[in-house]
Motif scaffolding. Structure first.
Motif, PDB file in Angstrom:
ATOM      1  N   ALA A   1      12.087  42.093  67.526  1.00 40.37           N
ATOM      2  CA  ALA A   1      11.364  40.806  67.471  1.00 40.37           C
ATOM      3  C   ALA A   1      10.006  41.033  66.818  1.00 40.37           C
ATOM      4  CB  ALA A   1      11.194  40.251  68.878  1.00 40.37           C
ATOM      5  N   ASN A   2       9.334  39.955  66.546  1.00 42.94           N
ATOM      6  CA  ASN A   2       8.018  40.015  65.919  1.00 42.94           C
ATOM      7  C   ASN A   2       6.994  39.244  66.741  1.00 42.94           C
ATOM      8  OD1 ASN A   2       8.302  41.451  63.310  1.00 42.94           O
ATOM      9  ND2 ASN A   2       9.827  39.861  62.896  1.00 42.94           N
ATOM     10  N   ILE A   3       5.729  39.554  66.488  1.00 44.19           N
ATOM     11  CA  ILE A   3       4.644  38.819  67.163  1.00 44.19           C
ATOM     12  C   ILE A   3       4.633  37.365  66.704  1.00 44.19           C
ATOM     13  CG2 ILE A   3       2.119  38.632  67.366  1.00 44.19           C
ATOM     14  CD1 ILE A   3       3.222  40.984  68.945  1.00 44.19           C
TER      15      ILE A   3
ATOM     16  N   ARG B   1      16.493  36.675  59.542  1.00 45.28           N
ATOM     17  CA  ARG B   1      16.743  37.893  60.339  1.00 45.28           C
ATOM     18  C   ARG B   1      15.572  38.870  60.200  1.00 45.28           C
ATOM     19  NH1 ARG B   1      21.552  40.879  58.407  1.00 45.28           N
ATOM     20  NH2 ARG B   1      21.109  42.058  60.288  1.00 45.28           N
ATOM     21  N   PRO B   2      15.227  39.567  61.286  1.00 44.63           N
ATOM     22  CA  PRO B   2      14.103  40.500  61.194  1.00 44.63           C
ATOM     23  C   PRO B   2      14.478  41.768  60.434  1.00 44.63           C
ATOM     24  CG  PRO B   2      15.097  40.645  63.367  1.00 44.63           C
ATOM     25  CD  PRO B   2      15.818  39.540  62.633  1.00 44.63           C
ATOM     26  N   PHE B   3      13.523  42.322  59.723  1.00 44.72           N
ATOM     27  CA  PHE B   3      13.666  43.631  59.097  1.00 44.72           C
ATOM     28  C   PHE B   3      14.927  43.787  58.259  1.00 44.72           C
ATOM     29  CE2 PHE B   3      10.290  45.050  62.025  1.00 44.72           C
ATOM     30  CZ  PHE B   3       9.503  45.724  61.100  1.00 44.72           C
ATOM     31  N   VAL B   4      15.045  42.917  57.276  1.00 47.76           N
ATOM     32  CA  VAL B   4      16.182  43.056  56.349  1.00 47.76           C
ATOM     33  C   VAL B   4      15.726  43.554  54.962  1.00 47.76           C
ATOM     34  CG1 VAL B   4      17.748  41.402  57.420  1.00 47.76           C
ATOM     35  CG2 VAL B   4      16.034  40.584  55.799  1.00 47.76           C
TER      36      VAL B   4
ATOM     37  N   ILE C   1       9.003  45.682  68.687  1.00 53.46           N
ATOM     38  CA  ILE C   1       8.185  44.506  68.342  1.00 53.46           C
ATOM     39  C   ILE C   1       7.282  44.849  67.169  1.00 53.46           C
ATOM     40  CG2 ILE C   1       6.476  42.845  69.175  1.00 53.46           C
ATOM     41  CD1 ILE C   1       7.594  43.315  72.011  1.00 53.46           C
ATOM     42  N   SER C   2       7.356  44.020  66.148  1.00 54.92           N
ATOM     43  CA  SER C   2       6.543  44.254  64.959  1.00 54.92           C
ATOM     44  C   SER C   2       5.669  43.036  64.668  1.00 54.92           C
ATOM     45  CB  SER C   2       7.474  44.591  63.798  1.00 54.92           C
ATOM     46  OG  SER C   2       6.733  45.024  62.694  1.00 54.92           O
ATOM     47  N   GLU C   3       5.171  42.948  63.431  1.00 58.63           N
ATOM     48  CA  GLU C   3       4.140  41.936  63.139  1.00 58.63           C
ATOM     49  C   GLU C   3       4.700  40.531  62.896  1.00 58.63           C
ATOM     50  OE1 GLU C   3       0.861  43.077  60.521  1.00 58.63           O
ATOM     51  OE2 GLU C   3       1.403  41.377  59.274  1.00 58.63           O
ATOM     52  N   GLY C   4       5.494  40.430  61.837  1.00 57.09           N
ATOM     53  CA  GLY C   4       6.002  39.108  61.479  1.00 57.09           C
ATOM     54  C   GLY C   4       6.896  39.218  60.259  1.00 57.09           C
ATOM     55  N   PRO C   5       7.685  38.179  59.995  1.00 61.45           N
ATOM     56  CA  PRO C   5       8.657  38.231  58.905  1.00 61.45           C
ATOM     57  C   PRO C   5       7.987  38.358  57.541  1.00 61.45           C
ATOM     58  CG  PRO C   5       8.921  36.235  60.246  1.00 61.45           C
ATOM     59  CD  PRO C   5       7.686  36.913  60.719  1.00 61.45           C
ATOM     60  N   GLY C   6       8.694  39.004  56.625  1.00 57.75           N
ATOM     61  CA  GLY C   6       8.284  39.054  55.226  1.00 57.75           C
ATOM     62  C   GLY C   6       9.153  38.093  54.419  1.00 57.75           C
ATOM     63  N   ALA C   7       9.130  38.284  53.097  1.00 58.87           N
ATOM     64  CA  ALA C   7       9.813  37.339  52.209  1.00 58.87           C
ATOM     65  C   ALA C   7      11.320  37.275  52.483  1.00 58.87           C
ATOM     66  CB  ALA C   7       9.563  37.739  50.762  1.00 58.87           C
ATOM     67  N   GLU C   8      11.961  38.425  52.605  1.00 59.47           N
ATOM     68  CA  GLU C   8      13.426  38.401  52.773  1.00 59.47           C
ATOM     69  C   GLU C   8      13.833  37.896  54.149  1.00 59.47           C
ATOM     70  OE1 GLU C   8      15.370  41.943  50.894  1.00 59.47           O
ATOM     71  OE2 GLU C   8      13.309  42.281  50.272  1.00 59.47           O
ATOM     72  N   GLU C   9      12.996  38.199  55.121  1.00 62.36           N
ATOM     73  CA  GLU C   9      13.283  37.711  56.475  1.00 62.36           C
ATOM     74  C   GLU C   9      13.139  36.192  56.516  1.00 62.36           C
ATOM     75  OE1 GLU C   9      11.131  40.254  55.800  1.00 62.36           O
ATOM     76  OE2 GLU C   9      12.394  41.911  56.485  1.00 62.36           O
ATOM     77  N   ASN C  10      12.167  35.665  55.759  1.00 59.06           N
ATOM     78  CA  ASN C  10      11.938  34.216  55.690  1.00 59.06           C
ATOM     79  C   ASN C  10      13.171  33.506  55.109  1.00 59.06           C
ATOM     80  OD1 ASN C  10      10.370  31.817  55.786  1.00 59.06           O
ATOM     81  ND2 ASN C  10       9.753  32.086  53.650  1.00 59.06           N
TER      82      ASN C  10
ATOM     83  N   TYR D   1       3.526  53.682  63.608  1.00 64.90           N
ATOM     84  CA  TYR D   1       3.121  52.942  62.416  1.00 64.90           C
ATOM     85  C   TYR D   1       4.186  51.920  62.030  1.00 64.90           C
ATOM     86  CZ  TYR D   1      -0.264  56.643  61.994  1.00 64.90           C
ATOM     87  OH  TYR D   1      -1.286  57.512  62.250  1.00 64.90           O
ATOM     88  N   HIS D   2       3.736  50.887  61.335  1.00 63.54           N
ATOM     89  CA  HIS D   2       4.661  49.899  60.781  1.00 63.54           C
ATOM     90  C   HIS D   2       5.409  50.551  59.616  1.00 63.54           C
ATOM     91  CE1 HIS D   2       6.184  46.349  58.820  1.00 63.54           C
ATOM     92  NE2 HIS D   2       5.815  45.630  59.870  1.00 63.54           N
ATOM     93  N   PRO D   3       6.730  50.339  59.495  1.00 66.81           N
ATOM     94  CA  PRO D   3       7.473  50.954  58.387  1.00 66.81           C
ATOM     95  C   PRO D   3       6.862  50.642  57.021  1.00 66.81           C
ATOM     96  CG  PRO D   3       8.988  49.931  59.933  1.00 66.81           C
ATOM     97  CD  PRO D   3       7.608  49.608  60.413  1.00 66.81           C
TER      98      PRO D   3
HETATM   99  N1  URA Z   1       7.889  43.313  58.844  1.00 65.58           N
HETATM  100  C1  URA Z   1       7.763  42.934  60.127  1.00 65.58           C
HETATM  101  O1  URA Z   1       6.760  43.181  60.765  1.00 65.58           O
HETATM  102  N2  URA Z   1       8.778  42.287  60.679  1.00 65.58           N
HETATM  103  C2  URA Z   1       9.899  41.998  60.019  1.00 65.58           C
HETATM  104  O2  URA Z   1      10.780  41.389  60.612  1.00 65.58           O
HETATM  105  C3  URA Z   1      10.000  42.425  58.700  1.00 65.58           C
HETATM  106  C4  URA Z   1       8.985  43.069  58.117  1.00 65.58           C
END
Ligand code: URA
Length: 255
Positions: free
Chosen positions: A145-147, A118-121, A105-114, A220-222
């Motif tokens: 997944a994300n928060i 898909r998460p973390f692309v 579980i991470s924070e939330g989508p970034g530009a590419e995920e938007n 840590y967050h990547p």
């Molecule tokens: N960072 C996040 O926290 N989540 C993602 O899905 C992508 C980047």
């Protein structure tokens, strides 16, 4: 069933298209008298569209679970519960097998995920894939997944009202997947899931935690690792501990 679970359950039913619920409070495993009071205290109102009336069948937890992740995903694609919907291109629900033993579980989508939904692309996603590979995990065997499920403008940290609006979706995902272990990436995930606001270094030293009976590890967050390379050593130490836990609990075989 706690009041919180009851709320989530009702919200889920609504999300899954149910507009009318007939139920018998006596068959629900909660103390009705107490919960009536709690509902008032908590200013909780059953939706206008959901009507409860006595003496008919209850929708059971088994039926709830049968709804599955993917139906829920469809139902929330057009969510308008917070302002993030305005700038959303695609909602990023989460990705991975419903049977995953490990949930990330991470924070939330970034530009590419938007853009992709898909998460973390993006760049951070590539690093996450490598971090997982370093402990012998394939992306395809974990659920990610994300928060929050929609991108905060300019990748700002999600606001509390956005987190609160989105959290029931994540809780539903956790409930359906029933992971054996959760790995939280970064501060937002740690604060939102564990209500632990200490600096991440302090939190790391105290892990693992427990969330609804599920062991929780943190690192840590990547994206933080991409910004500050000196954190990589600490992240690697976290991942090794996480890997040892997976092996010890039989969640993952040793290499
Ligand atoms: N960072 C996040 O926290 N989540 C993602 O899905 C992508 C980047």
């Amino acid at each position: 069933m706690s009041l919180r679970s009851f709320k989530q359950y009702i919200e889920l039913l609504q999300l899954s298209g149910l507009s009318y619920l007939v139920t018998d409070f006596n068959k629900i495993n909660i103390k009705v008298e107490k919960n009536k009071a709690e509902i008032e205290d908590d200013n909780y109102e059953l939706s206008d569209h959901i009507v409860c009336s006595p003496n008919t069948d209850v929708i059971t937890d088994e039926k709830f679970d049968e709804l599955g992740l993917y139906k829920l995903k469809d139902k929330i694609q057009d969510c308008q519960k917070c302002g993030l919907a305005k700038s959303r291109l695609k909602l990023v629900y989460g990705e991975g097998p419903q049977t995953a033993k490990i949930m990330i579980i991470s924070e939330g989508p970034g530009a590419e995920e938007n853009i992709t939904g898909r998460p973390f692309v993006g760049e951070a996603g590539k690093l996450l894939t490598n971090m997982l590979a370093a402990i012998n995990l394939q992306r395809s065997e974990v659920y990610i997944a994300n928060i929050v499920k929609c991108r905060p403008p300019k990748n700002r940290t999600p606001q509390q009202n956005e987190i609160d609006a989105c959290m029931p979706y994540l809780q539903q995902q956790i409930r359906i997947i029933q992971p054996q272990v959760i790995l939280l990436l970064g501060k937002t995930a740690i604060i939102s899931m564990l209500k632990n606001t200490h600096p991440i270094d302090t939190v790391r030293d105290a892990q693992p935690f427990i969330y609804q009976n599920i062991p929780v590890w943190v690192t840590y967050h990547p994206a933080a690792l991409l910004r500050d390379k000196s954190l990589k050593r600490k992240a690697w130490a976290d991942l090794q501990k996480f890997r040892d836990f997976l092996i010890e609990k039989g969640i993952k075989e040793a290499l």
